[in-house]
Design a protein around this motif. Structure first.
Motif, PDB file in Angstrom:
ATOM      1  N   GLU A  43       0.886  -1.370  -0.022  1.00 26.78           N
ATOM      2  CA  GLU A  43      -0.094  -0.105   0.014  1.00 26.78           C
ATOM      3  C   GLU A  43       1.053   1.251  -0.008  1.00 26.78           C
ATOM      4  O   GLU A  43       0.351   2.219  -0.319  1.00 26.78           O
ATOM      5  CB  GLU A  43      -1.053   0.008   1.263  1.00 26.78           C
ATOM      6  N   ASN A  44       2.108   1.099   0.375  1.00 25.88           N
ATOM      7  CA  ASN A  44       2.987   2.354   0.092  1.00 25.88           C
ATOM      8  C   ASN A  44       3.533   2.698  -1.023  1.00 25.88           C
ATOM      9  O   ASN A  44       4.326   3.605  -1.243  1.00 25.88           O
ATOM     10  CB  ASN A  44       4.183   2.540   1.411  1.00 25.88           C
ATOM     11  N   LYS A  45       3.314   1.668  -1.959  1.00 23.91           N
ATOM     12  CA  LYS A  45       3.784   1.987  -3.465  1.00 23.91           C
ATOM     13  C   LYS A  45       3.022   2.443  -4.080  1.00 23.91           C
ATOM     14  O   LYS A  45       1.836   2.762  -4.182  1.00 23.91           O
ATOM     15  CB  LYS A  45       4.379   0.550  -3.831  1.00 23.91           C
ATOM     16  N   ALA A  46       3.492   3.444  -5.135  1.00 23.53           N
ATOM     17  CA  ALA A  46       2.593   3.961  -6.315  1.00 23.53           C
ATOM     18  C   ALA A  46       1.898   2.837  -6.978  1.00 23.53           C
ATOM     19  O   ALA A  46       2.857   1.874  -7.440  1.00 23.53           O
ATOM     20  CB  ALA A  46       3.509   4.969  -6.969  1.00 23.53           C
ATOM     21  N   MET A  47       0.785   2.964  -7.367  1.00 20.86           N
ATOM     22  CA  MET A  47       0.293   2.017  -8.273  1.00 20.86           C
ATOM     23  C   MET A  47       0.420   1.982  -9.512  1.00 20.86           C
ATOM     24  O   MET A  47       0.274   3.263 -10.084  1.00 20.86           O
ATOM     25  CB  MET A  47      -1.265   1.900  -7.815  1.00 20.86           C
ATOM     26  N   THR A  48       0.754   0.928 -10.329  1.00 16.70           N
ATOM     27  CA  THR A  48       1.091   0.959 -11.816  1.00 16.70           C
ATOM     28  C   THR A  48       0.368  -0.366 -12.272  1.00 16.70           C
ATOM     29  O   THR A  48      -0.183  -0.980 -11.612  1.00 16.70           O
ATOM     30  CB  THR A  48       2.544   0.881 -11.986  1.00 16.70           C
ATOM     31  N   TYR A  49       0.268  -0.179 -13.610  1.00 20.45           N
ATOM     32  CA  TYR A  49      -0.428  -1.589 -14.105  1.00 20.45           C
ATOM     33  C   TYR A  49       0.452  -2.495 -14.026  1.00 20.45           C
ATOM     34  O   TYR A  49      -0.077  -3.972 -13.598  1.00 20.45           O
ATOM     35  CB  TYR A  49      -0.598  -1.332 -15.649  1.00 20.45           C
ATOM     36  N   VAL A  80     -16.215   7.087  -4.940  1.00 21.96           N
ATOM     37  CA  VAL A  80     -15.106   7.625  -5.254  1.00 21.96           C
ATOM     38  C   VAL A  80     -15.201   9.098  -4.918  1.00 21.96           C
ATOM     39  O   VAL A  80     -14.227   9.686  -4.442  1.00 21.96           O
ATOM     40  CB  VAL A  80     -14.835   7.440  -6.871  1.00 21.96           C
ATOM     41  N   GLU A  81     -16.170   9.499  -5.039  1.00 23.17           N
ATOM     42  CA  GLU A  81     -16.363  11.018  -4.799  1.00 23.17           C
ATOM     43  C   GLU A  81     -16.276  11.443  -3.375  1.00 23.17           C
ATOM     44  O   GLU A  81     -15.957  12.586  -3.165  1.00 23.17           O
ATOM     45  CB  GLU A  81     -17.928  11.337  -4.989  1.00 23.17           C
ATOM     46  N   VAL A  82     -16.428  10.653  -2.491  1.00 20.05           N
ATOM     47  CA  VAL A  82     -16.103  10.830  -1.011  1.00 20.05           C
ATOM     48  C   VAL A  82     -14.882  10.371  -0.576  1.00 20.05           C
ATOM     49  O   VAL A  82     -14.214  10.901   0.472  1.00 20.05           O
ATOM     50  CB  VAL A  82     -17.388   9.877  -0.168  1.00 20.05           C
ATOM     51  N   THR A  83     -14.131   9.339  -0.899  1.00 22.82           N
ATOM     52  CA  THR A  83     -12.824   8.926  -0.644  1.00 22.82           C
ATOM     53  C   THR A  83     -11.794   9.831  -1.145  1.00 22.82           C
ATOM     54  O   THR A  83     -11.864   9.575  -2.471  1.00 22.82           O
ATOM     55  CB  THR A  83     -13.003   7.420  -0.803  1.00 22.82           C
ATOM     56  N   ALA A  84     -11.015  10.737  -0.543  1.00 23.59           N
ATOM     57  CA  ALA A  84     -10.008  11.304  -1.291  1.00 23.59           C
ATOM     58  C   ALA A  84      -8.707  10.321  -1.529  1.00 23.59           C
ATOM     59  O   ALA A  84      -7.862  10.782  -2.012  1.00 23.59           O
ATOM     60  CB  ALA A  84      -9.830  12.355  -0.322  1.00 23.59           C
ATOM     61  N   ASP A  85      -8.685   9.336  -0.851  1.00 24.71           N
ATOM     62  CA  ASP A  85      -7.407   8.507  -0.696  1.00 24.71           C
ATOM     63  C   ASP A  85      -7.484   7.254  -1.657  1.00 24.71           C
ATOM     64  O   ASP A  85      -8.725   6.524  -1.385  1.00 24.71           O
ATOM     65  CB  ASP A  85      -7.101   8.403   0.817  1.00 24.71           C
ATOM     66  N   GLY A  86      -6.824   7.064  -2.567  1.00 25.20           N
ATOM     67  CA  GLY A  86      -6.828   5.941  -3.536  1.00 25.20           C
ATOM     68  C   GLY A  86      -6.777   4.565  -2.789  1.00 25.20           C
ATOM     69  O   GLY A  86      -7.243   3.653  -3.176  1.00 25.20           O
ATOM     70  N   VAL A  87      -5.588   4.515  -2.022  1.00 26.38           N
ATOM     71  CA  VAL A  87      -5.400   3.243  -1.318  1.00 26.38           C
ATOM     72  C   VAL A  87      -6.494   3.062  -0.318  1.00 26.38           C
ATOM     73  O   VAL A  87      -7.048   1.814  -0.213  1.00 26.38           O
ATOM     74  CB  VAL A  87      -3.923   3.459  -0.262  1.00 26.38           C
ATOM     75  N   ALA A  88      -6.974   3.965   0.306  1.00 30.16           N
ATOM     76  CA  ALA A  88      -8.256   3.682   1.342  1.00 30.16           C
ATOM     77  C   ALA A  88      -9.615   3.102   0.511  1.00 30.16           C
ATOM     78  O   ALA A  88     -10.142   2.297   0.878  1.00 30.16           O
ATOM     79  CB  ALA A  88      -8.440   5.147   2.014  1.00 30.16           C
TER      80      ALA A  88
END
Length: 168
Positions: A43-49, A80-88
């Motif tokens: 979860e601390n990594k940047a997501m990539t394909y 998606v509109e409510v959650t600001a953090d992609g990992v969360a």
């Protein structure tokens, strides 16, 4: 592994499904708990394909996390509109799906028409109940929605998970 867009991810997922199809015997709920375990590790990594593909592939061999009763609070997909953090967002999608599958597991095992779509007790629609159709539809849905766009983040991963549940 270097996956640069959703089209290449779809090809990668197809290869995984061809090799794992005859040997993987666990439920989708079990697989998603294994995937959740891998998400916690990355979860601390940047997501990539490429990372998305790695998570999908590794989860066939990863032990699942134990189910926790407190996950029952995830009884609807996050917005998606409510959650600001992609990992969360991605983690909440996984926890919702794990809870929802676990809650309807016995009910749906007896429903021979579930692959035509069914509504869970939490009033959410499901079309894919096995690991292979789930991953295939998640990848196909992303490809149809995003094409060859190279941008991938944790929200994209969450969308992949939701498309796995909903895409036909």
């Amino acid at each position: 592994m270097n996956i640069v867009n959703s089209i290449e991810l779809g090809t990668f997922v197809q290869r995984i499904l061809q090799t794992k199809g005859s040997v993987y015997e666990h439920s989708l709920e079990y697989y998603l708990r294994s995937l959740y375990n891998n998400v916690l590790l990355h979860e601390n990594k940047a997501m990539t394909y490429s990372l998305l593909g790695e998570l999908v592939e590794e989860s066939f061999q990863t032990a699942p996390v134990e189910y926790l009763e407190q996950w029952s609070k995830y009884n609807r997909p996050p917005s998606v509109e409510v959650t600001a953090d992609g990992v969360a967002y991605a983690k909440e999608v996984l926890l919702f799906q794990i809870f929802d599958l676990r809650d309807m597991e016995r009910q749906e095992q007896e429903n021979q028409y579930r692959f035509l779509g069914t509504t869970s007790r939490t009033n959410h629609t499901w079309y894919n109940f096995d690991v292979f159709s789930y991953l295939e539809c998640g990848a196909s849905g992303l490809e149809d929605h995003l094409g060859d766009a190279p941008q991938c983040d944790w929200f994209t991963f969450g969308k992949f998970l939701e498309l796995g549940r909903l895409y036909e």
